[in-house]
Design a protein around this motif. Structure first.
Motif, mmCIF file in Angstrom:
data_model
loop_
_atom_site.group_PDB
_atom_site.id
_atom_site.type_symbol
_atom_site.label_atom_id
_atom_site.label_comp_id
_atom_site.label_asym_id
_atom_site.label_seq_id
_atom_site.Cartn_x
_atom_site.Cartn_y
_atom_site.Cartn_z
ATOM 1 N N LEU A 711 1.874 6.141 3.935
ATOM 2 C CA LEU A 711 2.485 6.933 4.995
ATOM 3 C C LEU A 711 3.018 6.031 6.110
ATOM 4 O O LEU A 711 4.097 6.284 6.653
ATOM 5 C CB LEU A 711 1.483 7.945 5.552
ATOM 6 N N GLN A 712 2.297 4.981 6.444
ATOM 7 C CA GLN A 712 2.784 4.101 7.501
ATOM 8 C C GLN A 712 4.057 3.370 7.085
ATOM 9 O O GLN A 712 4.887 3.028 7.932
ATOM 10 C CB GLN A 712 1.714 3.074 7.909
ATOM 11 N N SER A 713 4.232 3.155 5.799
ATOM 12 C CA SER A 713 5.456 2.497 5.353
ATOM 13 C C SER A 713 6.678 3.378 5.569
ATOM 14 O O SER A 713 7.804 2.875 5.630
ATOM 15 C CB SER A 713 5.346 2.127 3.866
ATOM 16 N N VAL A 714 6.451 4.681 5.698
ATOM 17 C CA VAL A 714 7.555 5.622 5.860
ATOM 18 C C VAL A 714 7.635 6.145 7.289
ATOM 19 O O VAL A 714 8.683 6.088 7.933
ATOM 20 C CB VAL A 714 7.395 6.813 4.888
ATOM 21 N N VAL A 778 -1.909 -4.166 -0.437
ATOM 22 C CA VAL A 778 -2.751 -4.551 0.709
ATOM 23 C C VAL A 778 -1.977 -5.498 1.631
ATOM 24 O O VAL A 778 -2.037 -5.378 2.859
ATOM 25 C CB VAL A 778 -4.056 -5.205 0.222
ATOM 26 N N ALA A 779 -1.242 -6.436 1.029
ATOM 27 C CA ALA A 779 -0.437 -7.355 1.841
ATOM 28 C C ALA A 779 0.624 -6.590 2.627
ATOM 29 O O ALA A 779 0.911 -6.916 3.781
ATOM 30 C CB ALA A 779 0.217 -8.401 0.943
ATOM 31 N N SER A 780 1.189 -5.567 2.018
ATOM 32 C CA SER A 780 2.181 -4.746 2.713
ATOM 33 C C SER A 780 1.572 -4.065 3.928
ATOM 34 O O SER A 780 2.179 -4.010 5.009
ATOM 35 C CB SER A 780 2.738 -3.699 1.739
ATOM 36 N N LEU A 781 0.341 -3.554 3.786
ATOM 37 C CA LEU A 781 -0.337 -2.923 4.917
ATOM 38 C C LEU A 781 -0.649 -3.944 6.007
ATOM 39 O O LEU A 781 -0.532 -3.650 7.204
ATOM 40 C CB LEU A 781 -1.623 -2.237 4.437
ATOM 41 N N LEU A 782 -1.033 -5.129 5.627
ATOM 42 C CA LEU A 782 -1.275 -6.178 6.618
ATOM 43 C C LEU A 782 -0.012 -6.469 7.410
ATOM 44 O O LEU A 782 -0.059 -6.675 8.635
ATOM 45 C CB LEU A 782 -1.774 -7.447 5.924
ATOM 46 N N GLN A 784 2.388 -4.349 8.018
ATOM 47 C CA GLN A 784 2.583 -3.199 8.908
ATOM 48 C C GLN A 784 1.720 -3.306 10.162
ATOM 49 O O GLN A 784 2.108 -2.842 11.237
ATOM 50 C CB GLN A 784 2.251 -1.909 8.152
ATOM 51 N N GLN A 785 0.538 -3.917 10.002
ATOM 52 C CA GLN A 785 -0.388 -4.051 11.124
ATOM 53 C C GLN A 785 -0.164 -5.347 11.918
ATOM 54 O O GLN A 785 -0.970 -5.688 12.780
ATOM 55 C CB GLN A 785 -1.828 -4.020 10.605
ATOM 56 N N GLY A 786 0.905 -6.067 11.613
ATOM 57 C CA GLY A 786 1.231 -7.272 12.361
ATOM 58 C C GLY A 786 0.528 -8.522 11.887
ATOM 59 O O GLY A 786 0.656 -9.584 12.508
ATOM 60 N N GLU A 787 -0.217 -8.439 10.782
ATOM 61 C CA GLU A 787 -0.969 -9.588 10.255
ATOM 62 C C GLU A 787 -0.150 -10.274 9.153
ATOM 63 O O GLU A 787 -0.558 -10.329 7.989
ATOM 64 C CB GLU A 787 -2.325 -9.132 9.723
ATOM 65 N N VAL A 788 0.998 -10.800 9.524
ATOM 66 C CA VAL A 788 1.933 -11.333 8.537
ATOM 67 C C VAL A 788 1.365 -12.550 7.822
ATOM 68 O O VAL A 788 1.494 -12.701 6.602
ATOM 69 C CB VAL A 788 3.279 -11.670 9.208
ATOM 70 N N TRP A 834 7.661 -5.208 -3.798
ATOM 71 C CA TRP A 834 8.797 -4.742 -3.001
ATOM 72 C C TRP A 834 8.369 -3.860 -1.839
ATOM 73 O O TRP A 834 9.156 -3.607 -0.921
ATOM 74 C CB TRP A 834 9.826 -4.057 -3.906
ATOM 75 N N ALA A 835 7.111 -3.402 -1.844
ATOM 76 C CA ALA A 835 6.581 -2.735 -0.653
ATOM 77 C C ALA A 835 6.410 -3.739 0.476
ATOM 78 O O ALA A 835 6.516 -3.380 1.656
ATOM 79 C CB ALA A 835 5.246 -2.064 -0.972
ATOM 80 N N MET A 836 6.132 -4.998 0.134
ATOM 81 C CA MET A 836 6.064 -6.036 1.165
ATOM 82 C C MET A 836 7.437 -6.227 1.807
ATOM 83 O O MET A 836 7.556 -6.306 3.035
ATOM 84 C CB MET A 836 5.582 -7.361 0.556
#
Length: 899
Positions: A711-714, A778-782, A784-788, A834-836
């Motif tokens: 959901l955060q990706s969208v 999980v990397a994609s969520l990181l 999103q949270q600014g933890e690149v 590709w979510a990343m």
């Protein structure tokens, strides 16, 4: 290219050690030398614990009976649990567009692993001996060199192609793969010659025509670096009928015919078409090359690939051209090969390029049951395709579009490849993991009105979509033979959403129709032994069928579990519908009206049937009732619970858009109750526990925030309504600290389950696996949270272990164990990388004026104080010997491991 450090005469071995790659070969991508071997030996998983074996005994008995029914045709099994596929560490970038069948390549030069039969990948087929490029060099009217341009191991029957020289030195072959292109360099130091074969397939984002073509280009550059030697050089391209599978080698009579475009055409092309059959389906291979004013083009219309090959080999050696035909090969032989060749003069200190095309025209195909036929999508664009005679047109069109295709590929890839803040491994991974979109048993069919005869559930909306775009499908895995497995597609769909959004919209529209469909056929499921209908109404199907049977008619081939009871499939459909509405359809109301009734139905069904105590939160039933199909959850679970929360939030928004006030109110009240239950039952103070009741109850699950991530990706503002931000950050930090940094020495991605003590959870099969696609999520969520930085560290473990350590390149498995084992090669889920890219664009403004991507530390720097050591593994031994500057060096020192 630099080849000598001093003027003294050097041996071939010395030159090999001194050679430095060209700019083309040293760019981003996966690189190897021809003698490369994996650093780490891996085999398919075969070591469950004694307790796991004991628990599985009832399943083994039931499955064994099913397995025995197909003793003599194991292809019909949707999963062959007892005989998993073993990887082959020599794969390179595959050939072909999307959905037209693919032909594999060995990075050492061979052709292998054909998947021309729809949905079936012939992984067990080795390099085909007769499918080759041959280099012949003449000086002063005498042949001084002739070899097959391949260092792949070739297995031949007695006397087969015995005159051909397959002895090209492995150490003189160098490879760089960057899907959909690759570069293979063959060096002949004694002659000062270098041959580079650039392979190009028409896989082009947002292109729904050229991308469907069953064709591959080979642009061959030959360079003469000597100061005083002039050569006459010939490059021949040979190809035989069949796929290397003995079942098709002599299936039917073959024939061949030469073709040529008019002399006054813009660019003259000459080639040959080879007609044959594969599994009862007509197929035509096309080989062709462009004319050049300073070269001689010759064509061989037939030779026998099962015999010595002497007629072709000796004629090429004596004249520099291939013979027009081999007299001993009958005009209607059951085994036949063809060839095209260019002969040209190469002066000192010069180079010349000649372009070749390979096509495979297999316009009308069927699946295993032969219940109905399908026309491949590319036939829409070729008038001659119905008669199976488009192979020549495909070659001509490919050769004339070659510059345009490469320009489009470079335009697509350049913003990533030239970005100075993206790590080199990522530049390779983001494109090379996309191999599966071509090589995943992918099918792309032209719409047929007759489908409605067996698929009455197809809506007019979906049929209109298919008329415009066609019908798309890809396998869950080379060995898990099920089309469009939805729980996995949920992760992988980001590749389609990012690159071919119209395909994703069509797939989602079709699954919408499937929600209402049912198959009233009782079956017994292998795992639990329970009986139920194959497909239940108001449930999203697990898959759309086995290609060895009849996909789209016989859906839900997966009969391990009754997936009508699975908690994640319906929720994933809801979330994907929202993403595709908001982003892909650009909030098109027709798509919203198409999906909302199905969304509303399955959400109300879930509330009525899966919320056992009326507290607003669905519960798992103590079985493996979700994508982790061997990992049992009971009661409230983090994985399904987070999907439920996100689905409720999405449903509230959709109901509001369609002014369904009553439903919106119900879902809003349910969400408020469910959020409290989720936190009260699962929150530990630092992470959300695995589930309410099971042996893995307290486990830290890598995928515990799956619904929140999607959901955060969208819609980030909607995701903020689900859970407190400090809990999300704490849970992510725990996942990174435990599942990433304390698994595989911090260099293997995120293990599925880790106990709070830092010990891998081995209570259930799959708990101790690292799922490659989940690691990318999980990397994609990181991100999103600014933890690149942590995101790249996490994801690199998945890619580098597969591509650099274990020889699993271009066959990324579903799962890796900490040592020794992998599971399910050639898997769909890793497309989630590709979510990343999606998150980098949406949350970091990648390649925009608002970019917020931090400058990453050097490859040797620590990722954080808690990191054991940097994830980048050392370069392959062959890469360093090539003179490549390694992007991945192991740290010589490591900080103390955090406990």
């Amino acid at each position: 290219m630099r080849r000598r450090r001093n003027s003294k005469k050097m041996s071939a071995d010395d030159v090999a050690d001194d050679w430095l790659p060209s700019t083309t070969m040293s760019g981003p991508g996966w690189k190897a030398r021809g003698d490369r071997k994996p650093k780490e030996k891996r085999v398919p998983f075969n070591r469950p614990t004694p307790y796991q074996i004991y628990e599985a005994l009832p399943f083994v008995r039931r499955y064994f009976m099913y397995w025995m029914k197909h003793t003599f045709d194991k292809e019909k099994l949707f999963i062959n649990t007892f005989q998993p596929l073993k990887h082959k560490p020599y794969y390179g970038v595959p050939c072909g567009g999307i959905g037209c069948g693919a032909i594999g390549r060995d990075f050492r030069g061979g052709f292998c692993k054909f998947s021309l039969r729809p949905g079936l990948v012939e992984h067990k087929v080795d390099v085909v001996a007769a499918d080759q490029f041959i280099l012949s060099v003449r000086e002063n009217d005498r042949c001084i060199y002739q070899k097959v341009l391949s260092a792949a191991d070739v297995h031949r029957s007695s006397g087969q192609l015995s005159t051909w020289d397959f002895g090209f030195p492995k150490k003189n072959v160098h490879y760089r793969g960057l899907f959909p292109r690759s570069w293979t360099t063959f060096r002949i130091p004694d002659l000062g010659l270098t041959v580079v074969i650039r392979q190009v397939s028409p896989v082009l984002p947002n292109n729904y025509e050229d991308t469907t073509y069953p064709v591959c280009l080979f642009l061959i550059d030959v360079e003469n670096t000597t100061n005083d030697r002039e050569y006459d050089v010939s490059v021949a391209f040979t190809f035989r009928n069949g796929t290397g599978n003995r079942r098709w080698e002599r299936e039917a009579e073959c024939s061949a015919v030469m073709f040529e475009t008019p002399e006054d055409s813009a660019e003259q092309v000459t080639g040959v078409s080879l007609y044959h059959r594969i599994s009862g389906m007509s197929c035509t291979y096309g080989l062709a090359s462009t004319h050049s004013k300073d070269s001689v083009l010759s064509v061989c219309e037939r030779f026998d690939p099962s015999k010595s090959g002497g007629a072709l080999w000796n004629h090429l050696m004596q004249t520099g051209d291939v013979p027009s035909l081999e007299e001993e090969c009958a005009i209607n032989a059951r085994e036949m090969a063809v060839a095209v060749s260019n002969r040209f003069t190469l002066p000192p200190l010069s180079s010349k390029t000649h372009d070749y095309a390979l096509s495979w025209d297999m316009p009308k195909v069927h699946f295993g049951s032969t219940g109905r036929s399908y026309h491949r999508r590319y036939t829409r664009f070729f008038e001659a395709s119905e008669a199976g005679s488009a192979a020549d047109s495909l070659c001509v069109r490919a050769l004339r579009l070659r510059h345009k295709w490469e320009e489009e590929i470079e335009k697509w890839q350049s913003p990533i490849l030239t970005h100075d803040k993206l790590p080199d491994w990522y530049k390779s991974a983001i494109f090379n993991e996309l191999y599966f979109i071509t090589d995943g048993g992918t099918v792309w069919f032209e719409f047929d009105e007759n489908w409605a005869d067996h698929e009455a559930h197809l809506s007019n909306y979906t049929k209109e979509k298919m008329k415009n775009i066609g019908r798309f499908g890809y396998l869950e895995s080379w060995e898990y033979r099920m089309v469009n497995t939805y729980d996995v597609h949920f992760y992988a769909s980001y590749a389609l959403a990012e690159l071919w959004p119209e395909l994703e919209l069509t797939v989602q529209s079709e699954f919408t129709d499937q929600v209402y469909h049912s198959i009233e056929k009782p079956t017994r499921f292998h795992m639990e032994g329970d009986w139920a209908n194959v497909k239940t109404a108001s449930r999203v199907p697990h898959d759309l069928g086995n290609p060895a049977d009849e996909p789209w008619i016989a859906t839900n081939a997966y009969v391990m579990h009754d997936t009508g009871k699975w908690k994640d499939l319906n929720m994933k459909y809801v979330l994907t519908s929202w993403r595709d509405y908001v982003v892909l359809s650009e909030e098109h109301q027709e798509f919203l009206h198409h999906t909302w009734p199905a969304v509303k139905m399955i959400m109300l069904e879930a509330l009525a049937n899966w919320d056992q105590n009326g507290d607003g939160m669905i519960e798992n039933f103590g079985k493996a009732d979700q994508t982790y199909d061997a990992w049992q959850m009971e009661g409230v679970s983090a994985y399904c619970g987070s999907l439920w929360l996100a689905s409720l939030r999405v449903s509230i928004e959709m109901a509001g858009l369609l002014e369904d006030g009553e439903t919106k109110k119900l879902f809003l009240e349910t969400l408020n109750k469910a959020k409290k239950v989720f936190v009260d039952v699962l929150w530990t103070g630092t992470y959300f526990r695995f589930c309410e009741r099971s042996r893995s109850r307290e486990t830290v699950m890598a995928d515990q925030l799956c619904g929140y991530w999607f959901l955060q990706s969208v819609s980030p503002e909607m995701a903020d309504d689900l859970l407190p931000s400090h809990m999300v950050r704490s849970a992510l930090d725990t996942i990174y600290r435990l599942n990433v940094c304390q698994f595989g020495n911090g260099q293997m991605g995120a293990v599925n389950g880790m106990k709070p003590s830092g010990v891998v959870d081995r209570e259930y099969i799959q708990a101790d696996e690292m799922w490659t696609g989940v690691t990318y999520a999980v990397a994609s969520l990181l991100i999103q949270q600014g933890e690149v930085e942590k995101a790249f560290h996490t994801a690199s473990g998945s890619y580098l272990t597969c591509f650099e350590q274990t020889g699993l390149q271009y066959q990324t498995p579903e799962a890796l164990y900490e040592s020794k084992f992998y599971r399910a090669i050639g898997y769909m889920r890793p497309l989630s990388i590709w979510a990343m890219q999606w998150s980098l664009k949406k949350h970091c403004g990648l390649n925009t004026s608002k970019e917020r991507l931090p400058k990453l530390p050097s490859e040797h720097a620590k990722t954080s104080e808690d990191t054991v050591k940097r994830v980048e593994t050392s370069a392959s031994e062959d890469s360093s010997s090539l003179g490549y500057v390694s992007d991945y060096r192991e740290e010589k020192t490591a900080s103390t491991r955090t406990r």
